[in-house]
Design a protein around this motif. Structure first.
Motif, PDB file in Angstrom:
ATOM      1  N   ARG A   1      -6.491  -7.281  -2.591  1.00 22.11           N
ATOM      2  CA  ARG A   1      -6.023  -5.921  -2.425  1.00 22.11           C
ATOM      3  C   ARG A   1      -4.555  -6.088  -2.469  1.00 22.11           C
ATOM      4  O   ARG A   1      -3.848  -5.393  -3.032  1.00 22.11           O
ATOM      5  CB  ARG A   1      -6.105  -5.184  -1.090  1.00 22.11           C
ATOM      6  CG  ARG A   1      -7.772  -5.000  -1.009  1.00 22.11           C
ATOM      7  CD  ARG A   1      -8.188  -4.006  -0.024  1.00 22.11           C
ATOM      8  NE  ARG A   1      -9.560  -3.659   0.192  1.00 22.11           N
ATOM      9  CZ  ARG A   1      -9.908  -2.792   0.920  1.00 22.11           C
ATOM     10  NH1 ARG A   1      -9.198  -1.994   2.013  1.00 22.11           N
ATOM     11  NH2 ARG A   1     -11.261  -2.770   1.132  1.00 22.11           N
ATOM     12  N   MET A   2      -3.882  -7.202  -2.128  1.00 21.39           N
ATOM     13  CA  MET A   2      -2.528  -7.297  -1.925  1.00 21.39           C
ATOM     14  C   MET A   2      -2.038  -7.566  -3.545  1.00 21.39           C
ATOM     15  O   MET A   2      -1.119  -7.065  -4.161  1.00 21.39           O
ATOM     16  CB  MET A   2      -1.958  -8.451  -1.006  1.00 21.39           C
ATOM     17  CG  MET A   2      -1.761  -8.006   0.288  1.00 21.39           C
ATOM     18  SD  MET A   2      -0.976  -9.263   1.329  1.00 21.39           S
ATOM     19  CE  MET A   2      -2.331 -10.596   1.417  1.00 21.39           C
ATOM     20  N   VAL A   3      -2.844  -8.444  -4.186  1.00 20.39           N
ATOM     21  CA  VAL A   3      -2.434  -8.790  -5.586  1.00 20.39           C
ATOM     22  C   VAL A   3      -2.625  -7.632  -6.432  1.00 20.39           C
ATOM     23  O   VAL A   3      -1.975  -7.347  -7.571  1.00 20.39           O
ATOM     24  CB  VAL A   3      -3.253 -10.108  -6.255  1.00 20.39           C
ATOM     25  CG1 VAL A   3      -2.939 -10.172  -7.771  1.00 20.39           C
ATOM     26  CG2 VAL A   3      -2.854 -11.385  -5.205  1.00 20.39           C
ATOM     27  N   ALA A   4      -3.669  -6.707  -6.298  1.00 23.19           N
ATOM     28  CA  ALA A   4      -3.849  -5.484  -6.962  1.00 23.19           C
ATOM     29  C   ALA A   4      -2.856  -4.216  -6.589  1.00 23.19           C
ATOM     30  O   ALA A   4      -2.822  -3.309  -7.229  1.00 23.19           O
ATOM     31  CB  ALA A   4      -5.378  -5.029  -6.525  1.00 23.19           C
ATOM     32  N   GLY A   5      -2.093  -4.589  -5.473  1.00 18.23           N
ATOM     33  CA  GLY A   5      -1.166  -3.479  -5.186  1.00 18.23           C
ATOM     34  C   GLY A   5      -1.540  -2.374  -4.215  1.00 18.23           C
ATOM     35  O   GLY A   5      -1.053  -1.459  -4.008  1.00 18.23           O
ATOM     36  N   GLU A   6      -2.875  -2.651  -3.870  1.00 23.60           N
ATOM     37  CA  GLU A   6      -3.448  -1.870  -2.882  1.00 23.60           C
ATOM     38  C   GLU A   6      -3.094  -1.924  -1.482  1.00 23.60           C
ATOM     39  O   GLU A   6      -3.168  -1.213  -0.849  1.00 23.60           O
ATOM     40  CB  GLU A   6      -4.790  -1.932  -2.818  1.00 23.60           C
ATOM     41  CG  GLU A   6      -5.580  -1.490  -4.314  1.00 23.60           C
ATOM     42  CD  GLU A   6      -6.982  -2.159  -4.273  1.00 23.60           C
ATOM     43  OE1 GLU A   6      -7.632  -2.154  -3.373  1.00 23.60           O
ATOM     44  OE2 GLU A   6      -7.643  -2.014  -5.559  1.00 23.60           O
ATOM     45  N   LEU A   7      -2.541  -3.078  -1.232  1.00 25.59           N
ATOM     46  CA  LEU A   7      -1.901  -3.213   0.411  1.00 25.59           C
ATOM     47  C   LEU A   7      -0.559  -4.186  -0.079  1.00 25.59           C
ATOM     48  O   LEU A   7      -0.603  -4.936  -1.049  1.00 25.59           O
ATOM     49  CB  LEU A   7      -2.929  -4.107   0.956  1.00 25.59           C
ATOM     50  CG  LEU A   7      -3.943  -3.499   1.842  1.00 25.59           C
ATOM     51  CD1 LEU A   7      -4.909  -4.442   2.309  1.00 25.59           C
ATOM     52  CD2 LEU A   7      -3.371  -2.655   2.835  1.00 25.59           C
TER      53      LEU A   7
ATOM     54  N   VAL B   1       3.334 -11.721  -2.967  1.00 32.97           N
ATOM     55  CA  VAL B   1       2.069 -11.697  -2.746  1.00 32.97           C
ATOM     56  C   VAL B   1       1.470 -12.439  -3.811  1.00 32.97           C
ATOM     57  O   VAL B   1       0.200 -13.024  -3.765  1.00 32.97           O
ATOM     58  CB  VAL B   1       1.208 -10.471  -2.628  1.00 32.97           C
ATOM     59  CG1 VAL B   1       1.738  -9.736  -1.312  1.00 32.97           C
ATOM     60  CG2 VAL B   1       1.518  -9.432  -3.779  1.00 32.97           C
ATOM     61  N   ARG B   2       1.963 -12.730  -5.091  1.00 35.67           N
ATOM     62  CA  ARG B   2       1.544 -13.692  -5.780  1.00 35.67           C
ATOM     63  C   ARG B   2       1.987 -15.171  -6.040  1.00 35.67           C
ATOM     64  O   ARG B   2       1.670 -15.903  -6.851  1.00 35.67           O
ATOM     65  CB  ARG B   2       1.615 -13.098  -7.354  1.00 35.67           C
ATOM     66  CG  ARG B   2       1.119 -11.759  -7.498  1.00 35.67           C
ATOM     67  CD  ARG B   2       1.621 -11.181  -9.145  1.00 35.67           C
ATOM     68  NE  ARG B   2       1.056  -9.892  -9.200  1.00 35.67           N
ATOM     69  CZ  ARG B   2      -0.052  -9.554  -9.678  1.00 35.67           C
ATOM     70  NH1 ARG B   2      -1.082 -10.396 -10.065  1.00 35.67           N
ATOM     71  NH2 ARG B   2      -0.426  -8.155  -9.870  1.00 35.67           N
TER      72      ARG B   2
END
Length: 464
Positions: free
Chosen positions: A15-21, A62-63
């Motif tokens: 979720r962090m990598v996807a930008g959701e968190l 986050v990446r």
């Protein structure tokens, strides 16, 4: 933010990598959870100030690594630069190291944000987490009970959702016992996969290892892939296998159930039945489970173990014993004095027994892919008790005899995965360990992943 602290580390990363968190949202949720429950459980110690942690999370890419943005608390036996390392002893209270241990540096290099430490018994001795510096860690399923040890702080913090993953260490079940008692997973990897620190002797003592703890096997694999790998400064290192194909067909795999080692180990009522319920899950997955007679003399294993353990403890604590014995608990003094009194030939004879068991275990693994044992011989006991003095009317002659069931694995450096079993009549968690031959870490994690997706109790969290 309750949902965030219930997510797996793998899902948080996705979720962090996807930008959701954001890393800041993940950090805030876990710090809020610590504020809400740690006062009752006492799992996280030496917590860093919130403002600094939030600033670090906000600045995190986050990446930037496999653990980037994940808050972790390191067991208080390992050094983290800038955070007090007490080892649960007044002798070290207030000492702040300037350099992190190699395992910690690897986690930090992968982007993990160290928020503080997890509680441990003095020098990690004993499977019950209490010490005179921070007090006792309580079981989140029953605050009047022990969380186990010596990675009890890590297991309790995981169970409560205070951290998504945690490191632990295991000499005599210190990853496996607290995992079982707190309803989480603990992985003792093949010895040498996670290097120790290159200080003192690094050739002779092959009993203890660090390892990952988590609420699911996928998260164990994630953390192990970061922690593991040879260190050129330390001998006996083994490479970490590719841990990515975690979902696999496990039908047809053979599991030998060792139970109470042919009656050699006293067990509290209900524990064997809990393990057999866990084994039934594997049978439902198509595994072949077979009761197995004791393959080696339990008395010989125990004598070899307490000799080699006391020898190792004495090597670590001799200087403190000779200069400040008043700061050591009686169990530590007992270990050191036994170790100092040993002759070289006594140690040799213990290692001969160890070698014979290693050879016999290889024969057993010719028939089985994994061996199953309980993670402890008692249910979680009252937190005020230092250690159980008897099991079922049979006296315990040492402070760790009630953990004899972990010795066959620890003595010869086998990998072992602790999986949560069903809760007992009092609502207390149980645990079972799956051990394999050296190098079978991936195979054990695959068994664990299949089990996690099938066992109705896997993934349960206490309602605190």
């Amino acid at each position: 933010m309750g949902e965030i602290t219930q997510l797996s580390a793998v899902e948080l990363r996705r979720r962090m990598v996807a930008g959701e968190l954001t890393a800041a949202a993940v950090m805030a949720a876990h710090l809020d959870r610590i504020e809400a429950v740690n006062g009752a459980v006492n799992a996280v110690v030496s917590l860093r100030p919130r403002d600094g942690l939030m600033a670090q999370a906000e600045a995190t890419d986050v990446r930037g690594g496999a653990l980037a943005g994940l808050p972790v608390a390191v067991k208080d036996l390992a050094n983290v630069a800038g955070i007090e390392t007490t080892m649960g002893s007044p002798a070290f209270a207030g000492i702040v190291p300037s350099r992190s241990d190699e395992m910690v540096r690897r986690m930090q290099a992968a982007g993990a944000i160290v928020i503080g430490k997890t509680n441990t018994p003095e020098f990690g001795l004993g499977s019950h987490t209490f010490n005179p510096v921070f007090g006792a860690t309580r079981n989140p399923w029953d605050l009047g009970r022990s969380a186990g040890g010596s990675s009890g702080g890590a297991a309790a913090a995981l169970a409560c959702g205070m951290v998504p993953v945690a490191d632990g260490s295991d000499m005599m079940g210190s990853l496996r016992n607290p995992a079982g008692w707190c309803g989480v997973y603990g992985m003792r990897p093949s010895w040498g996969m996670i290097p120790g620190e290159p200080g003192g002797d690094s050739f002779l003592h092959q009993l203890s290892t660090s390892g990952p703890m988590a609420r699911c096997p996928e998260d164990l694999a994630l953390l192990l892939s970061v922690q593991a790998g040879p260190d050129a400064r330390v001998p006996h290192g083994v490479p970490c296998p590719d841990l990515s194909p975690l979902r696999a067909q496990v039908a047809g795999r053979r599991i030998g159930w060792l139970g109470d080692w042919g009656g050699a180990w006293p067990m509290e009522a209900g524990l064997s039945g809990a393990c057999e319920a866990a084994l039934a899950v594997f049978e439902g997955l198509g595994c072949h489970v077979e009761p197995l007679p004791a393959p080696f003399d339990a008395g010989a294993l125990w004598e070899a173990w307490i000799t080699l353990r006391s020898w190792a403890v004495a090597a670590n604590l001799r200087e403190l014993y000779e200069t400040r014995p008043e700061v050591l608990k009686p169990e530590a003094i007992w270990e050191v004095e036994r170790g100092l009194a040993m002759s070289a030939m006594e140690v040799h004879e213990a290692s001969v027994i160890r070698s014979a068991w290693f050879a016999k275990a290889a024969e057993v693994f010719g028939r089985f892919d994994a061996l199953a044992l309980p993670t402890a011989q008692t249910w979680p006991f009252p937190v005020e008790l230092d250690w159980p003095k008897e099991i079922g009317g049979q006296g315990m002659d040492t402070y760790h005899r009630w953990m004899e069931c972990v010795v066959p694995v620890s003595l010869i450096g086998l990998p072992a995965l602790a999986v949560p079993g069903p809760r007992g009549a009092q609502g207390l968690p149980s645990g079972m360990q799956l051990a394999g031959p050296r190098g079978s870490d991936l195979a054990l994690l695959q068994l664990g992943q299949a089990y996690h997706e099938a066992a109705p109790w896997a993934g349960e969290m206490p309602l605190l």
